[in-house]
Design an enzyme around this catalytic site. Structure first.
Site, PDB file in Angstrom:
ATOM      1  N   GLU A 182       0.833  -1.212   0.000  1.00  0.00           N
ATOM      2  CA  GLU A 182       0.000   0.000   0.000  1.00  0.00           C
ATOM      3  C   GLU A 182       0.864   1.257   0.000  1.00  0.00           C
ATOM      4  OE1 GLU A 182      -2.821  -0.448   3.256  1.00  0.00           O
ATOM      5  OE2 GLU A 182      -4.165  -1.559   1.952  1.00  0.00           O
ATOM      6  N   GLU A 375      -5.447  -8.259  -1.130  1.00  0.00           N
ATOM      7  CA  GLU A 375      -6.143  -8.067   0.146  1.00  0.00           C
ATOM      8  C   GLU A 375      -7.596  -7.747  -0.140  1.00  0.00           C
ATOM      9  OE1 GLU A 375      -4.652  -5.399   3.175  1.00  0.00           O
ATOM     10  OE2 GLU A 375      -2.585  -5.805   2.573  1.00  0.00           O
TER      11      GLU A 375
END
Ligand code: BG6
Length: 477
Positions: A182, A375
């Site tokens: 991320e 995810e």
């Protein structure tokens, strides 16, 4: 082609991160890392934002990473359970300070390297392909204290040495790598994303963008070296994704939503297209900010773009051009208005499976590279019944709807999707809140927010459900 399944060799699996599951935070000569000094409780957010300096642990706070779910000792049992579900891949991150305890050590720590050898061997024994995140929210504390972490260009060299070490060591065991988890989190939670602690009066925005540049260069260098060490390696970027919707059809709101998305795309635009987008250059001009760059940075970025685009998806976002309306959501990790058309999780994360299809299409249109959902999932409170069973229908429902949306994106829209690794396939510590109570797993771990519990693993209802999903390659949902 069967429109009800996924492509052959689709990589079904699950995802974790070292600091949220390993524990053993100083075992095997591991050094202290940023994530080890982030406490649970009210000080967690100020520390993650880089506003509160916590460079060491103290006795007043509880630090969830120190034991987490003790994957460090239980990895064999855990991987056996993943194998029982039929995982084709397991996404995990390496802890940088297990391998370089201080970050600037001359030699790597053999005990740390050996630990991951053992973990990979255990996966390969069951035919599970490791998918490795090189940095998932961790920076050696020593580098935070000595050079200010990613605000310094010197970080690139330390990161590159770390990458060279692991690429060489594991070149016959690992094929898929993600350079930074991320990467856009750096703008939202700068300490967790990049080890940044701000000084009084510092221009936080420009520090963050300089740190971002240093990470982008580090990522490109890693990609270059990886392909030299093993041309079979596949290197991915990783975005905290989720499209931003406009609060109304007013063009001002639509414009605002586009700007919000660009804040996040910015990173992937560089990693995938190989250059800074014009909108970012113009933004820097308006900020009166000149990135510190070296002569060959531009060529490096251009010549070393990623092979695939990985991302996390939990929810879509909603924004307005009216500052008064938006003000109510300020301070959240990803500020979002409440979407009246969506339900939300117990933590207020809005559930939007069609939003996943929208996000996949946006990313595929923009980059035209294979996608990987690394995810996705529902953080929820699980209550074992009197026999200890957990009937987590709500989780099954969430995942089922998201997998359907994936199916549509692949089979109806033609998106190229490599695999799917739902988050926290085994319960682990929550990154945002530090809680154990916010669970994502197919496997329950007996531990509470205060650190009490036996750490015993047990299967939830979703365990058998996901096993069937994998067995039928997504046909049986
Ligand atoms: C992502 C992170 O932001 O979301 C994970 O990569 C994190 O580390 C996950 O755990 C879920 O968020 P949370 O806050 O519910 O743990």
């Amino acid at each position: 082609m069967n429109k009800n399944t996924f492509p052959e060799n689709f990589l079904w699996g699950g995802a974790t991160a070292a600091n949220q599951c390993e524990g053993g935070y100083l075992d095997g000569n591991k050094g202290l890392s940023t994530v080890d000094v982030i406490p649970a409780g009210k000080d967690r957010f100020p520390v993650m934002l880089g506003k509160m300096k916590m460079l060491k642990c103290d006795d007043e706070h509880f630090y969830p990473s120190h034991e987490a779910i003790d994957f460090y000792k239980n990895y064999k049992e855990d991987i056996a359970l993943f194998a029982e579900m039929g995982f084709k891949t397991f996404r995990l991150s390496l802890s940088w300070t297990r391998i370089f305890p201080n970050g600037d050590d001359i030699n790597p720590n053999e005990e740390g390297l050996k630990f991951y050898d053992d973990v990979f061997d255990e996966c390969l024994k069951y035919g599970i392909e490791p998918l490795v995140t090189i940095v998932h929210f961790d920076v050696p504390m020593h580098l935070v204290e000595t050079i200010g972490s990613w605000r310094s260009r010197k970080m690139i060299d330390y990161y590159v040495i770390y990458c060279e070490t692991i690429f060489n060591r594991y070149k016959n065991k690992v094929k898929y790598w993600l350079t930074f988890n991320e990467i856009n989190m750096l703008l939202h939670l700068p300490f967790i994303g990049a080890g940044l602690v701000f000084e009084e009066g510092e221009n936080e925005e420009t520090t963050k963008y300089q740190a971002a540049h240093n990470q982008l260069i580090a990522s490109a260098k890693a990609t270059e070296i990886a392909h030299k060490i093993n041309p079979e390696f596949k290197i991915g970027c990783m975005l905290a994704a989720g499209n931003t919707y406009a609060n109304t059809s007013a063009p001002e709101d639509v414009w605002k939503a586009m700007e919000k998305d660009r804040e996040n795309y910015f990173f992937i635009d560089v990693q995938s297209r190989g250059e800074y987008p014009n909108y970012a250059k113009k933004m820097f001009e308006r900020m009166n900010f000149t990135l510190e760059m070296e002569d060959d940075d531009e060529a490096l970025l251009r010549n070393n773009t990623v092979d695939f685009i990985s991302f996390s998806y939990y929810a879509s976002r909603l924004t307005s051009a009216d500052p008064k309306i938006n003000a109510e959501t300020e301070g959240n990790v990803f500020a979002t208005l409440k979407n009246p058309y969506l339900k939300a999780s117990e933590w207020g994360w809005q559930i939007d499976s069609l939003g996943l299809r929208i996000t996949m299409n946006s990313l595929y249109d923009r980059y035209q590279k294979p996608l990987f959902i690394v995810e996705n999932g529902l953080g929820a409170v699980d209550m074992p019944d009197e026999n200890g069973n957990i009937a987590d229908e709500y989780r099954i429902e969430y995942l089922r709807e998201h997998i359907k949306a994936m199916k549509d994106a692949v089979n109806e829209d033609g998106v190229d999707l490599m695999g799917y690794t739902p988050w926290g396939c085994i319960d682990l510590v929550s990154a945002s809140t530090g809680e154990m109570k916010k669970r994502y797993g197919f496997i329950y771990v007996d531990k509470d927010n205060e650190g009490n519990g036996t750490l015993k693993r047990s299967k939830k209802k979703s365990f058998d459900w996901y096993k069937k999903v994998i067995e039928s390659n997504g046909e049986q949902l």
